[in-house]
Scaffold this motif. Structure first.
Motif, PDB file in Angstrom:
ATOM      1  N   THR A 164       0.834  -1.216   0.000  1.00  0.00           N
ATOM      2  CA  THR A 164       0.000   0.000   0.000  1.00  0.00           C
ATOM      3  C   THR A 164       0.865   1.262   0.000  1.00  0.00           C
ATOM      4  O   THR A 164       0.507   2.254  -0.633  1.00  0.00           O
ATOM      5  N   ASN A 165       1.993   1.221   0.686  1.00  0.00           N
ATOM      6  CA  ASN A 165       2.838   2.419   0.760  1.00  0.00           C
ATOM      7  C   ASN A 165       3.720   2.581  -0.463  1.00  0.00           C
ATOM      8  O   ASN A 165       3.886   3.683  -0.967  1.00  0.00           O
ATOM      9  N   ASN A 166       4.353   1.505  -0.880  1.00  0.00           N
ATOM     10  CA  ASN A 166       5.453   1.634  -1.835  1.00  0.00           C
ATOM     11  C   ASN A 166       5.155   1.096  -3.236  1.00  0.00           C
ATOM     12  O   ASN A 166       5.713   1.572  -4.204  1.00  0.00           O
ATOM     13  N   ARG A 167       4.276   0.088  -3.335  1.00  0.00           N
ATOM     14  CA  ARG A 167       4.027  -0.475  -4.669  1.00  0.00           C
ATOM     15  C   ARG A 167       2.803   0.138  -5.345  1.00  0.00           C
ATOM     16  O   ARG A 167       2.701   0.166  -6.560  1.00  0.00           O
ATOM     17  N   TRP A 168       1.834   0.591  -4.532  1.00  0.00           N
ATOM     18  CA  TRP A 168       0.536   1.028  -5.061  1.00  0.00           C
ATOM     19  C   TRP A 168       0.653   2.126  -6.115  1.00  0.00           C
ATOM     20  O   TRP A 168      -0.094   2.162  -7.090  1.00  0.00           O
ATOM     21  N   ILE A 171      -2.736  -6.509  -3.416  1.00  0.00           N
ATOM     22  CA  ILE A 171      -3.362  -5.453  -2.614  1.00  0.00           C
ATOM     23  C   ILE A 171      -4.810  -5.235  -3.067  1.00  0.00           C
ATOM     24  O   ILE A 171      -5.708  -5.016  -2.242  1.00  0.00           O
ATOM     25  N   LEU A 172      -5.031  -5.331  -4.364  1.00  0.00           N
ATOM     26  CA  LEU A 172      -6.417  -5.223  -4.862  1.00  0.00           C
ATOM     27  C   LEU A 172      -7.286  -6.274  -4.180  1.00  0.00           C
ATOM     28  O   LEU A 172      -8.411  -5.999  -3.759  1.00  0.00           O
ATOM     29  N   ALA A 173      -6.729  -7.486  -4.060  1.00  0.00           N
ATOM     30  CA  ALA A 173      -7.494  -8.566  -3.421  1.00  0.00           C
ATOM     31  C   ALA A 173      -7.668  -8.288  -1.937  1.00  0.00           C
ATOM     32  O   ALA A 173      -8.771  -8.444  -1.388  1.00  0.00           O
ATOM     33  N   ASP A 174      -6.620  -7.849  -1.266  1.00  0.00           N
ATOM     34  CA  ASP A 174      -6.725  -7.557   0.175  1.00  0.00           C
ATOM     35  C   ASP A 174      -7.796  -6.511   0.446  1.00  0.00           C
ATOM     36  O   ASP A 174      -8.548  -6.597   1.408  1.00  0.00           O
TER      37      ASP A 174
END
Ligand code: FCB
Length: 444
Positions: free
Chosen positions: A246-250, A264-267
Motif C-alpha cells: 500500500t505504501n510503496n508499490r501502489w 493489494i487489490l485482493a486484500d
C-alpha cells in the motif's frame, strides 16, 4: 583529503512547498485552499498553527533567493499554489497576480543561475474543488490538468523540471482515509478513489506538458517508507507485504505500466469502479524522472513471536527512525524492478531539536550526521548502477510542518517566527561545502 564524489553534473538543491512557507493567504486574489480550511478548524493542527503567515516568503522571496545563492545550490524545488492561479478553480478566471508571483520567482532563480523545479500540487487544493468532492471526484483530475496547462503555458520555457503531484500516498491516505491531513476525511472508499484520481491527474498533466512541448523534464514525486517485518512469523511477514504494497508499490506500479498490485487489490476488495477504460494508459505516460522522497523505516507486525528486528533508538523529532540504507534499498530495487531511467531524491532531511544561541545560530551536528549518512547511501546506490541524478534536501528553511505546525523544524536555515529572521545553520554551511566539492570528504 579523501573525497567520495558524486557524478559530474549531479544536481544539488533544497526544497520547499507553497503552503509551508508563503503566508499571504489572503493577498492578491488568492483563493482558499483545503489547508486554510483545515488548519483553521479547531483541533486539527498542533497549537492551532496555520499557514497564514508561515515564513512570509511571499513578501521575502527575493532575499530568500539570495540565501539559496549562499547555499550554493544548482536547483531549487518549490511548489505553485493552485488557488493563487485559479482561485475559483474556474479555468476562465485566471488570477494574473498569481502567475506574476511565480514568474518573478522563476526569473529571480534564473538571474541567480539556479534551475527552477516546480511542483504543481503540494497539497493546497482549492477549497471550491473539495466542496465538489475533492480528489474523490474524477473532475478534479481534469481540473488539475487544465491548471497544469495554464502554468506551463506561461513558464514552460523557463522551468527546468516539472513535478506533477507530491506524495499521492499522503494525500489519499492521510487526507481521505485517516483524516490526519486536509481535507480531514475518513473513508477508505474516498481514499481509494482519490489515489486513482491523483494518478490520473498526474498522467493528464504529463499530456498537457507534452502537448505544450515544454523545454523541460517532467515526473512525479512519490514517498517511500521502508517496511520491515518485526519477526519471521508468517503474520508479520504478511503484514510487511501489505504495508509495502500500500505504501510503496501502489503508486509506482501503475506509473511504470504494471497496474495496481494484484495482491493489494485482493486484500482491499476494491471494486475499482473509478478506474475507467484507458486510465491506466494515461497514468503510465512515460516520465523523464522519478522523484523519491525518503525519510524513514517502520517495523511492522503484531504477532506474539519474539522480535528479530528492532528499530534504532535514535529517532528524529518527528519520532521517525533514522535508517539511511533505505535510500540505497529503494533506488537499487526500483532500478532493477522497474528500470527507472533517472531518479532525483526530491526530499530527504530531518526535524531535529535545534537549540539556537543568542544570535539565532544553530549548531545542528545531528542533522549533518543524518544528511552525511544518507548521502553516503546515495553514493553507494550510484556505485551499484542506480541512475541517481540529483538531491533536494528537505528543507531550505524551517516552515509550517502541516499538522505538526511550527514546532518541528526541518530547515538547513533557521527561521525565527517572531522576527522572520533567517540564519543559516551549521548544516546549511556544511551542505554548501558538500555542493562545492560535489562529494563527501572525510573532513566534512
Ligand atoms: C513530506 C512532505 C513535505 C514535508 C516533509 C517533512 O511528506 O512532502 O512537505 O512536510 O514530509
Amino acid at each position: 583529503m579523501n573525497v567520495s564524489s558524486f557524478p559530474e553534473g549531479f544536481l544539488w538543491g533544497v526544497a520547499t512547498a507553497a503552503y509551508q512557507i508563503e503566508g499571504a493567504t489572503d493577498e492578491d486574489g488568492r483563493g482558499e485552499s483545503i489547508w486554510d480550511r483545515f488548519s483553521h478548524t479547531p483541533g486539527r493542527t498542533a497549537h492551532g498553527d496555520t499557514g497564514d503567515v508561515a515564513c512570509d516568503h511571499y513578501h521575502r522571496w527575493e532575499s530568500d533567493l539570495d540565501l539559496l545563492v549562499e547555499l550554493g545550490v544548482d536547483a531549487y524545488r518549490f511548489s505553485i499554489a493552485w488557488p493563487r492561479i485559479l482561485p475559483t478553480a474556474d479555468i476562465d478566471q485566471v488570477n494574473e497576480a498569481g502567475l506574476t508571483f511565480y514568474e518573478q520567482l522563476v526569473d529571480g532563480l534564473l538571474d541567480r543561475g539556479i534551475k527552477p523545479f516546480a511542483t504543481l500540487y503540494h497539497w493546497d487544493l482549492p477549497q471550491v474543488l473539495e466542496d465538489k468532492g475533492g480528489w474523490a471526484n474524477r473532475e478534479t483530475a481534469y481540473a488539475f490538468a487544465d491548471y497544469a496547462y495554464t502554468i506551463a503555458e506561461r513558464l514552460g520555457d523557463r522551468v527546468s523540471g516539472w513535478m506533477t503531484i507530491n506524495e499521492p500516498w499522503v494525500v489519499s491516505v492521510l487526507g481521505y482515509e485517516r483524516g490526519e491531513f486536509a481535507p480531514g476525511r475518513t473513508s477508505l472508499t474516498d481514499s481509494l478513489a482519490a489515489s486513482h484520481h491523483l494518478l490520473l491527474g498526474h498522467g493528464l498533466a504529463m499530456h498537457a506538458l507534452r502537448d505544450l512541448d515544454v523545454n523541460s523534464e517532467a515526473g512525479i514525486v512519490l514517498n517511500f517508507t521502508a517496511q520491515e517485518a518485526k519477526s519471521d512469523h508468517p503474520e508479520d511477514r504478511d503484514k510487511q507485504r501489505f504495508e509495502d504494497g500500500t505504501n510503496n508499490r501502489w503508486f509506482i506500479e501503475p506509473i511504470v505500466g504494471k497496474g495496481y498490485p494484484e495482491d493489494i487489490l485482493a486484500d482491499l476488495r476494491w471494486d475499482q469502479s473509478p478506474v475507467l477504460p484507458g486510465d491506466l494508459e494515461i497514468i503510465s505516460t512515460p516520465i523523464d524522472f522519478l522523484g523519491v522522497n525518503y525519510y524513514t523505516r517502520v517495523i511492522v507486525g503484531d504477532s506474539p513471536a519474539a522480535p528479530t528486528l528492532v528499530s534504532d533508538p535514535n529517532l528524529t523529532e518527528m519520532g521517525w527512525e533514522i535508517y539511511p540504507s533505505g535510500i540505497y534499498e529503494f533506488l537499487t530495487r526500483f532500478h532493477h524492478e522497474h528500470h527507472i531511467k533517472k531518479f532525483y531524491i526530491t526530499e530527504n532531511g530531518a526535524a531535529m531539536r535545534d537549540v539556537p544561541d543568542d544570535e539565532g545560530f544553530v549548531d545542528d551536528q545531528d542533522r549533518i550526521e543524518f544528511l552525511r549518512r544518507h548521502f553516503a547511501e546515495g553514493l553507494r546506490a550510484i556505485d551499484d548502477g542506480a541512475p541517481l541524478a540529483g538531491w533536494f534536501v528537505w528543507s531550505m528553511m524551517d516552515n509550517f510542518e502541516w499538522a505538526s505546525g511550527y514546532g518541528k523544524r526541518f530547515g538547513v536555515i533557521r527561521v525565527d517566527y517572531e522576527t522572520q529572521q533567517r540564519t543559516v545553520k551549521s548544516s546549511g554551511r556544511w551542505l554548501a561545502d558538500v555542493i562545492e566539492a560535489n562529494g563527501l570528504s572525510t573532513s566534512t
